[in-house]
Write an enzyme that holds these catalytic residues in place. Sequence first.
Site, PDB file in Angstrom:
ATOM      1  N   CYS A 123      -5.558   0.115 -29.988  1.00 54.18           N
ATOM      2  CA  CYS A 123      -4.650   0.064 -28.842  1.00 54.18           C
ATOM      3  C   CYS A 123      -3.226  -0.272 -29.274  1.00 54.18           C
ATOM      4  O   CYS A 123      -2.326  -0.341 -28.444  1.00 54.18           O
ATOM      5  CB  CYS A 123      -5.141  -0.920 -27.783  1.00 54.18           C
ATOM      6  SG  CYS A 123      -5.184  -2.614 -28.349  1.00 54.18           S
ATOM      7  N   HIS A 172       0.823  -1.209   0.000  1.00 55.68           N
ATOM      8  CA  HIS A 172       0.000   0.000   0.000  1.00 55.68           C
ATOM      9  C   HIS A 172       0.852   1.252   0.000  1.00 55.68           C
ATOM     10  O   HIS A 172       0.464   2.278  -0.537  1.00 55.68           O
ATOM     11  CB  HIS A 172      -0.973  -0.015   1.176  1.00 55.68           C
ATOM     12  CG  HIS A 172      -2.146  -0.865   0.880  1.00 55.68           C
ATOM     13  ND1 HIS A 172      -3.173  -0.411   0.081  1.00 55.68           N
ATOM     14  CD2 HIS A 172      -2.440  -2.124   1.198  1.00 55.68           C
ATOM     15  CE1 HIS A 172      -4.048  -1.374  -0.046  1.00 55.68           C
ATOM     16  NE2 HIS A 172      -3.637  -2.440   0.618  1.00 55.68           N
ATOM     17  N   ASP A 188       0.176  -6.104 -34.474  1.00 57.96           N
ATOM     18  CA  ASP A 188       0.058  -7.415 -35.121  1.00 57.96           C
ATOM     19  C   ASP A 188      -0.707  -7.319 -36.439  1.00 57.96           C
ATOM     20  O   ASP A 188      -0.388  -8.032 -37.396  1.00 57.96           O
ATOM     21  CB  ASP A 188      -0.628  -8.410 -34.174  1.00 57.96           C
ATOM     22  CG  ASP A 188       0.380  -9.018 -33.218  1.00 57.96           C
ATOM     23  OD1 ASP A 188       1.480  -9.383 -33.676  1.00 57.96           O
ATOM     24  OD2 ASP A 188       0.089  -9.101 -32.016  1.00 57.96           O
ATOM     25  N   GLU A 235      -6.717  -8.002 -34.731  1.00 58.33           N
ATOM     26  CA  GLU A 235      -5.297  -7.876 -35.069  1.00 58.33           C
ATOM     27  C   GLU A 235      -4.858  -8.916 -36.104  1.00 58.33           C
ATOM     28  O   GLU A 235      -3.675  -9.136 -36.300  1.00 58.33           O
ATOM     29  CB  GLU A 235      -4.417  -7.914 -33.817  1.00 58.33           C
ATOM     30  CG  GLU A 235      -4.671  -9.055 -32.860  1.00 58.33           C
ATOM     31  CD  GLU A 235      -3.832  -8.960 -31.579  1.00 58.33           C
ATOM     32  OE1 GLU A 235      -2.897  -8.155 -31.507  1.00 58.33           O
ATOM     33  OE2 GLU A 235      -4.133  -9.731 -30.659  1.00 58.33           O
TER      34      GLU A 235
END
Length: 540
Positions: A501, A191, A454, A430
């Site tokens: 992306c 944390h 890709d 892709e």
Amino acid sequence: MITVKGKAAFGGIVIGKVKEFSKEKNVVRRTKITDVQAEYTRFEQAREIAIEQLGKLYDKAVKEVGEANAAIFEVHQMMLEDDDYLDSVKNMIETQMVNAEFAVATTGDNFASIFSEMDDDYMKERAADVKDISERVIRVLSGVDESKSLTESEEEAFIIVADDLAPSETIQLDRSKVLAFVTRQGSTNSHTAILARTMNIPALVCTKLDYDVDGRLAVVDGNSGKIILDPDDETIASYEKLLKEEKERKELLLRLKGKKTVTKSGKEIKLYANIGGVKDVGSVLQNDAAGIGLFRSEFLYLQSDTYPTEDEQFAAYKTVAEMMAGKKVIIRTLDIGADKQIDYFDLGKEENPALGYRAVRICLDRPDVFKTQLRALYRASAYGNIAIMIPMIISLWEVQKAKELAEIVKTELKKEGLPYGEVEFGIMIETPAAVMMADELAKEVDFFSIGTNDLTQYTLAIDRQNAKLDMFYDSHHPAVLRMIQMVIDSAHRNGIWAGICGELGADTTLTETFIKMGIDELSVSPAMVLPVRDKVLGTE
Ligand code: PEP
Ligand code: MG
């Protein structure tokens, strides 16, 4: 000049003086008591003060790092209400007639060693928490003034070096006086590390720093995970150059942070960021991305010597979902094979690994591995806005099969009483096959995300790893751009959204083209979020 490696908990570069923070060890002595009731009352009063202090820290943390990240202090409060913990303290005071400090310290140590021996990373982290709360109660019992923070008496900002820092110590730091912090212990999932990320403080953990460092000049490079003590002139100059670039980026940030990513004609683009793991979330927040468009989950597998367990994966996905506090987190299921080989998967040698046993093909062939990941993903979905995305799809049946396994997992979780949330289910486009099948595939899913890395490789028949082919590799090749247009059109015809992306999404010379094509989302590396936003804002 000495360079020492650590693990980067949060990126960023700083140059400054080091301050060693050594905790005053609360030496707890065992003393015999005579009045059990009075001793237990002392403990009860100290416990209440500790709970009150934690409440104040929670309020401070909510303001500075948000509710989800502040939750650790509520957990600490709950630990101080835990029956087993209280019974153990009470029992020691009663049966051994010892002072409250000793009973708390021993209980804290016992619980910490139970947690640290558990076969679960999340539970292991709780060892530090139980020690932290016990030390807090002991400090109250010994009358230590808790209001003083580490940074209180300091004039200048400095790099804190410590064996370890507790979340409560971290949140009390005056941000303006801390350049970075470096700990010898700790983990990137602790944390404390999470708080550092959210507070935007470059941080290294697990740093083997066996030197007297106090007062020395140092560079902390949170990007590559190292601290350089007594840097020479050349090193300082090269880091100053990097700092200048970072400053320019920050200026861009000041100008664009908090702004919506909308075109001049009012179309809003979802501008998300790509990450490889929990440690990158800080830079996603820092660069003001509206969500995570690609979490390459295979890094969890690549960093491990064996299959990451459901709980380990759950902890990572949950942390990311919580840190993103309700913003979209698209997690791509395992995408290994080709250039990402993992020994324990024993994938075997292949003539053409890029065309081989990889990604969803492995997942469908090994449903045990896939289901473990799906269970972790659905369980984490109860803690934020998670979406699942399947890579390397070529056929409709693969999507149907993946969805079928997702349904089985959901039924299992329901039976076990484990909660899960609403999860968008999407696929990566892709492969040229997926492009040609986009209309059919769109009917099965909630979104498309185009993996241009890709897609370019498979469309142009160019190995993305082979530098010799650079002269043939045209990332703006019309074949690829036409495919992107086809995918967007198919998505929209079927009422779903489409994004990119792959690396091409961050190519600002194409932002205008993508907007004209009708793109809904762009997911780019965190550092590219603001340059892309700048471009979108300037586009019709
Ligand atoms: C892609 O192929 O464009 C992509 C985003 O995935 P990766 O680069 O991880 O293969
Ligand atoms: Mg890919």
